[in-house]
Design a protein around this motif. Sequence first.
Motif, mmCIF file in Angstrom:
data_model
loop_
_atom_site.group_PDB
_atom_site.id
_atom_site.type_symbol
_atom_site.label_atom_id
_atom_site.label_comp_id
_atom_site.label_asym_id
_atom_site.label_seq_id
_atom_site.Cartn_x
_atom_site.Cartn_y
_atom_site.Cartn_z
ATOM 1 N N SER A 13 0.827 -1.210 0.000
ATOM 2 C CA SER A 13 0.000 0.000 0.000
ATOM 3 C C SER A 13 0.863 1.263 0.000
ATOM 4 O O SER A 13 0.436 2.312 -0.484
ATOM 5 C CB SER A 13 -0.921 -0.006 1.221
ATOM 6 N N THR A 14 2.090 1.170 0.501
ATOM 7 C CA THR A 14 2.911 2.373 0.662
ATOM 8 C C THR A 14 3.116 3.166 -0.638
ATOM 9 O O THR A 14 2.914 4.377 -0.635
ATOM 10 C CB THR A 14 4.273 2.001 1.298
ATOM 11 N N PRO A 15 3.520 2.530 -1.754
ATOM 12 C CA PRO A 15 3.799 3.350 -2.940
ATOM 13 C C PRO A 15 2.563 3.737 -3.763
ATOM 14 O O PRO A 15 2.705 4.422 -4.789
ATOM 15 C CB PRO A 15 4.734 2.449 -3.771
ATOM 16 N N LEU A 16 1.353 3.346 -3.310
ATOM 17 C CA LEU A 16 0.170 3.620 -4.137
ATOM 18 C C LEU A 16 0.023 5.099 -4.514
ATOM 19 O O LEU A 16 -0.287 5.436 -5.654
ATOM 20 C CB LEU A 16 -1.098 3.149 -3.404
ATOM 21 N N GLY A 17 0.268 5.973 -3.536
ATOM 22 C CA GLY A 17 0.135 7.409 -3.795
ATOM 23 C C GLY A 17 1.194 7.922 -4.762
ATOM 24 O O GLY A 17 0.973 8.906 -5.483
ATOM 25 N N VAL A 18 2.342 7.256 -4.789
ATOM 26 C CA VAL A 18 3.396 7.632 -5.750
ATOM 27 C C VAL A 18 2.906 7.286 -7.150
ATOM 28 O O VAL A 18 3.031 8.082 -8.089
ATOM 29 C CB VAL A 18 4.711 6.874 -5.444
#
Length: 258
Positions: free
Chosen positions: A49-54
Amino acid sequence: MSPTPMTRTDLSNVQVAKDYTGLCGLVADRIANLVQTKPNAVLGLATGSTPLGVYSALVRRHREEGLDFSRVTCFNLDEYYPMSPKSLHSYRQFMAMNLFDYINCPNWFVPDGLRRSASEIEQDCLEYEARIADAGGIDLQLLGIGRTGHVGFNEPGSAPDSRTRLVTLAEVTRQDAAPSFGGIDNVPRQAVSMGIGTIMDAREIVMMATGAGKAAIVRAAWTEDPTDHIPATWVRRHPNVHLRLDESAASLLLEADA
Ligand code: GLP
Protein backbone atom coordinates in the motif's frame (compact mmCIF):
# COMPACT_ATOMS: atom_id res chain seq x y z
CA MET A 1 28.96 -3.03 32.62
CA SER A 2 27.37 0.10 31.25
CA PRO A 3 25.68 -0.25 27.88
CA THR A 4 27.56 0.91 24.80
CA PRO A 5 26.60 4.55 24.28
CA MET A 6 24.32 4.99 21.28
CA THR A 7 26.03 6.76 18.43
CA ARG A 8 24.00 9.47 16.75
CA THR A 9 22.22 8.14 13.74
CA ASP A 10 23.17 9.61 10.38
CA LEU A 11 19.97 11.26 9.24
CA SER A 12 21.48 13.19 6.34
CA ASN A 13 19.75 10.91 3.85
CA VAL A 14 16.37 11.08 5.59
CA GLN A 15 13.58 13.47 4.62
CA VAL A 16 10.31 13.70 6.50
CA ALA A 17 7.10 14.94 4.91
CA LYS A 18 4.17 16.18 6.97
CA ASP A 19 1.78 13.50 5.76
CA TYR A 20 1.31 10.69 3.24
CA THR A 21 0.39 13.03 0.38
CA GLY A 22 3.53 15.06 0.96
CA LEU A 23 5.63 11.88 1.17
CA CYS A 24 4.29 10.56 -2.14
CA GLY A 25 4.83 13.96 -3.74
CA LEU A 26 8.52 13.89 -2.73
CA VAL A 27 9.07 10.41 -4.13
CA ALA A 28 7.06 11.01 -7.33
CA ASP A 29 9.04 14.22 -7.96
CA ARG A 30 12.31 12.28 -7.76
CA ILE A 31 11.09 9.60 -10.16
CA ALA A 32 9.65 12.18 -12.57
CA ASN A 33 12.91 14.12 -12.49
CA LEU A 34 14.90 10.99 -13.30
CA VAL A 35 12.59 10.05 -16.17
CA GLN A 36 12.84 13.59 -17.58
CA THR A 37 16.64 13.68 -17.40
CA LYS A 38 17.11 10.07 -18.50
CA PRO A 39 14.18 9.06 -20.76
CA ASN A 40 15.43 5.45 -20.97
CA ALA A 41 15.75 5.12 -17.19
CA VAL A 42 15.38 1.71 -15.56
CA LEU A 43 13.13 1.72 -12.51
CA GLY A 44 12.82 -0.93 -9.83
CA LEU A 45 9.29 -0.82 -8.42
CA ALA A 46 7.58 -2.10 -5.29
CA THR A 47 4.09 -3.24 -4.35
CA GLY A 48 2.20 -2.89 -1.07
CA SER A 49 0.00 0.00 0.00
CA THR A 50 2.91 2.37 0.66
CA PRO A 51 3.80 3.35 -2.94
CA LEU A 52 0.17 3.62 -4.14
CA GLY A 53 0.13 7.41 -3.80
CA VAL A 54 3.40 7.63 -5.75
CA TYR A 55 1.86 5.67 -8.60
CA SER A 56 -1.25 7.84 -8.69
CA ALA A 57 0.94 10.97 -8.69
CA LEU A 58 2.91 9.56 -11.66
CA VAL A 59 -0.32 8.70 -13.51
CA ARG A 60 -1.53 12.27 -12.93
CA ARG A 61 1.75 13.72 -14.20
CA HIS A 62 1.58 11.50 -17.27
CA ARG A 63 -1.98 12.65 -18.03
CA GLU A 64 -1.65 16.30 -17.17
CA GLU A 65 1.97 17.05 -17.98
CA GLY A 66 2.76 14.38 -20.55
CA LEU A 67 5.43 12.69 -18.40
CA ASP A 68 6.75 10.16 -20.91
CA PHE A 69 7.48 6.57 -19.95
CA SER A 70 7.73 5.21 -23.50
CA ARG A 71 11.45 4.41 -23.20
CA VAL A 72 11.47 3.57 -19.50
CA THR A 73 11.91 -0.05 -18.38
CA CYS A 74 10.50 -1.23 -15.05
CA PHE A 75 11.29 -4.29 -12.97
CA ASN A 76 9.19 -5.24 -9.99
CA LEU A 77 10.73 -6.67 -6.88
CA ASP A 78 8.64 -9.74 -6.32
CA GLU A 79 5.62 -11.95 -6.90
CA TYR A 80 3.79 -14.44 -4.71
CA TYR A 81 4.36 -18.13 -5.45
CA PRO A 82 2.39 -19.95 -6.62
CA MET A 83 0.39 -17.22 -8.29
CA SER A 84 -1.29 -16.92 -11.67
CA PRO A 85 -0.43 -13.64 -13.43
CA LYS A 86 -4.18 -13.29 -14.06
CA SER A 87 -5.15 -13.50 -10.39
CA LEU A 88 -6.35 -10.28 -8.80
CA HIS A 89 -4.04 -11.14 -5.89
CA SER A 90 -0.98 -11.15 -8.12
CA TYR A 91 1.50 -8.32 -8.00
CA ARG A 92 1.35 -8.31 -11.81
CA GLN A 93 -2.32 -7.30 -11.67
CA PHE A 94 -1.58 -4.87 -8.83
CA MET A 95 0.95 -3.06 -10.98
CA ALA A 96 -1.34 -3.06 -14.03
CA MET A 97 -4.29 -1.72 -12.07
CA ASN A 98 -2.36 0.92 -10.17
CA LEU A 99 0.16 2.13 -12.74
CA PHE A 100 0.80 0.45 -16.06
CA ASP A 101 -2.77 0.50 -17.41
CA TYR A 102 -2.62 4.30 -17.13
CA ILE A 103 0.84 5.28 -18.39
CA ASN A 104 2.69 4.69 -21.67
CA CYS A 105 5.30 2.22 -20.44
CA PRO A 106 5.41 -0.91 -22.62
CA ASN A 107 8.42 -2.50 -20.94
CA TRP A 108 7.58 -3.73 -17.47
CA PHE A 109 8.42 -6.99 -15.80
CA VAL A 110 7.30 -8.82 -12.68
CA PRO A 111 8.84 -12.13 -11.58
CA ASP A 112 6.82 -15.11 -12.76
CA GLY A 113 4.77 -16.74 -10.00
CA LEU A 114 3.36 -19.63 -12.06
CA ARG A 115 3.76 -23.06 -10.46
CA ARG A 116 6.64 -24.97 -12.05
CA SER A 117 9.64 -27.12 -11.18
CA ALA A 118 12.45 -25.88 -8.91
CA SER A 119 14.92 -25.95 -11.78
CA GLU A 120 12.60 -23.93 -14.03
CA ILE A 121 12.16 -21.33 -11.29
CA GLU A 122 15.91 -21.15 -10.83
CA GLN A 123 16.41 -20.67 -14.56
CA ASP A 124 13.76 -17.94 -14.70
CA CYS A 125 15.35 -16.15 -11.74
CA LEU A 126 18.69 -16.13 -13.57
CA GLU A 127 16.91 -14.75 -16.64
CA TYR A 128 15.26 -12.01 -14.57
CA GLU A 129 18.67 -10.94 -13.31
CA ALA A 130 20.10 -11.09 -16.85
CA ARG A 131 17.23 -8.99 -18.18
CA ILE A 132 17.94 -6.31 -15.57
CA ALA A 133 21.63 -6.35 -16.52
CA ASP A 134 20.79 -6.19 -20.25
CA ALA A 135 18.61 -3.14 -19.60
CA GLY A 136 21.69 -1.43 -18.12
CA GLY A 137 20.97 -2.08 -14.43
CA ILE A 138 18.44 -0.35 -12.21
CA ASP A 139 18.82 3.44 -11.95
CA LEU A 140 16.37 3.90 -9.10
CA GLN A 141 14.92 1.20 -6.87
CA LEU A 142 11.79 2.12 -4.93
CA LEU A 143 11.30 0.16 -1.70
CA GLY A 144 8.70 -0.15 1.02
CA ILE A 145 9.50 -1.93 4.25
CA GLY A 146 7.61 -4.82 5.84
CA ARG A 147 7.04 -5.10 9.58
CA THR A 148 9.73 -7.82 9.73
CA GLY A 149 12.19 -5.41 8.14
CA HIS A 150 11.86 -7.17 4.83
CA VAL A 151 12.49 -5.43 1.54
CA GLY A 152 10.88 -7.00 -1.50
CA PHE A 153 10.22 -10.38 0.07
CA ASN A 154 13.69 -10.69 1.59
CA GLU A 155 12.66 -11.87 5.01
CA PRO A 156 14.95 -12.05 8.07
CA GLY A 157 17.78 -14.46 7.29
CA SER A 158 18.28 -13.13 3.75
CA ALA A 159 21.95 -12.72 2.97
CA PRO A 160 23.29 -9.39 1.72
CA ASP A 161 24.53 -11.06 -1.48
CA SER A 162 21.24 -12.87 -2.21
CA ARG A 163 19.87 -12.69 -5.76
CA THR A 164 16.44 -13.29 -7.32
CA ARG A 165 15.13 -16.60 -5.93
CA LEU A 166 12.24 -18.51 -4.40
CA VAL A 167 11.76 -17.46 -0.75
CA THR A 168 9.55 -18.49 2.18
CA LEU A 169 7.33 -15.81 3.70
CA ALA A 170 7.44 -14.99 7.42
CA GLU A 171 4.22 -15.56 9.37
CA VAL A 172 3.95 -11.82 10.21
CA THR A 173 4.13 -11.04 6.50
CA ARG A 174 1.41 -13.60 5.72
CA GLN A 175 -0.76 -12.17 8.50
CA ASP A 176 -0.32 -8.66 7.11
CA ALA A 177 -1.43 -9.93 3.69
CA ALA A 178 -4.36 -11.97 5.06
CA PRO A 179 -7.08 -9.28 4.81
CA SER A 180 -6.51 -8.77 1.08
CA PHE A 181 -6.56 -12.54 0.52
CA GLY A 182 -9.73 -13.10 2.56
CA GLY A 183 -7.91 -14.99 5.32
CA ILE A 184 -4.43 -16.28 6.09
CA ASP A 185 -5.14 -19.74 4.66
CA ASN A 186 -5.33 -18.18 1.20
CA VAL A 187 -2.00 -16.36 1.46
CA PRO A 188 0.79 -18.16 -0.44
CA ARG A 189 3.66 -19.42 1.68
CA GLN A 190 6.33 -18.52 -0.83
CA ALA A 191 7.33 -15.81 -3.27
CA VAL A 192 9.89 -15.09 -5.96
CA SER A 193 11.89 -12.03 -4.94
CA MET A 194 14.86 -10.04 -6.12
CA GLY A 195 17.64 -10.52 -3.56
CA ILE A 196 19.31 -7.97 -1.31
CA GLY A 197 22.30 -8.14 -3.67
CA THR A 198 20.05 -7.38 -6.65
CA ILE A 199 18.58 -4.39 -4.80
CA MET A 200 21.98 -3.12 -3.66
CA ASP A 201 23.18 -3.09 -7.30
CA ALA A 202 20.74 -0.25 -8.06
CA ARG A 203 22.44 3.11 -8.57
CA GLU A 204 19.97 4.82 -6.24
CA ILE A 205 17.52 3.50 -3.66
CA VAL A 206 14.50 5.34 -2.31
CA MET A 207 12.96 3.61 0.68
CA MET A 208 9.63 4.96 1.87
CA ALA A 209 7.43 4.29 4.89
CA THR A 210 4.19 5.74 6.15
CA GLY A 211 2.21 5.51 9.38
CA ALA A 212 2.90 4.78 13.04
CA GLY A 213 2.80 1.03 12.38
CA LYS A 214 6.15 1.32 10.60
CA ALA A 215 7.84 3.64 13.15
CA ALA A 216 9.56 0.84 15.11
CA ILE A 217 10.94 -1.02 12.12
CA VAL A 218 12.07 2.23 10.50
CA ARG A 219 14.02 3.11 13.62
CA ALA A 220 15.56 -0.38 13.75
CA ALA A 221 16.45 -0.27 10.04
CA TRP A 222 18.22 3.06 10.39
CA THR A 223 19.91 2.58 13.77
CA GLU A 224 20.84 -1.11 14.15
CA ASP A 225 24.10 -2.48 12.79
CA PRO A 226 23.60 -4.34 9.51
CA THR A 227 22.22 -7.79 10.25
CA ASP A 228 20.50 -10.59 8.37
CA HIS A 229 17.78 -10.39 11.05
CA ILE A 230 16.63 -7.03 9.68
CA PRO A 231 17.25 -7.09 5.92
CA ALA A 232 16.54 -3.35 5.60
CA THR A 233 19.69 -2.63 7.64
CA TRP A 234 21.74 -3.70 4.60
CA VAL A 235 19.95 -1.15 2.47
CA ARG A 236 21.12 1.66 4.75
CA ARG A 237 24.70 0.79 3.72
CA HIS A 238 23.98 1.69 0.09
CA PRO A 239 26.08 4.72 -0.95
CA ASN A 240 23.11 6.48 -2.56
CA VAL A 241 20.09 5.58 -0.43
CA HIS A 242 17.34 7.98 0.57
CA LEU A 243 14.79 7.34 3.29
CA ARG A 244 11.53 9.19 2.81
CA LEU A 245 8.99 9.16 5.64
CA ASP A 246 5.87 10.86 6.86
CA GLU A 247 5.83 12.25 10.39
CA SER A 248 4.24 9.19 11.99
CA ALA A 249 6.68 6.72 10.42
CA ALA A 250 9.58 8.99 11.44
CA SER A 251 8.48 9.53 15.05
CA LEU A 252 10.65 6.87 16.77
CA LEU A 253 13.66 7.47 14.55
CA LEU A 254 13.65 11.17 15.40
CA GLU A 255 13.16 10.31 19.09
CA ALA A 256 16.21 7.98 18.93
CA ASP A 257 18.24 10.83 17.47
CA ALA A 258 17.06 13.49 19.99
C1 GLP B 1 4.97 -6.70 0.76
C2 GLP B 1 5.90 -6.34 -0.40
C3 GLP B 1 6.96 -5.36 0.02
C4 GLP B 1 6.32 -4.20 0.75
C5 GLP B 1 5.62 -4.71 1.98
C6 GLP B 1 4.99 -3.63 2.82
O1 GLP B 1 5.56 -7.62 1.59
N1 GLP B 1 6.51 -7.51 -0.96
O2 GLP B 1 7.68 -4.92 -1.13
O3 GLP B 1 7.29 -3.24 1.09
O4 GLP B 1 4.61 -5.61 1.55
O5 GLP B 1 3.68 -3.41 2.43
P1 GLP B 1 2.86 -2.11 2.77
O6 GLP B 1 3.44 -1.03 1.93
O7 GLP B 1 1.45 -2.44 2.37
O8 GLP B 1 3.02 -1.87 4.22
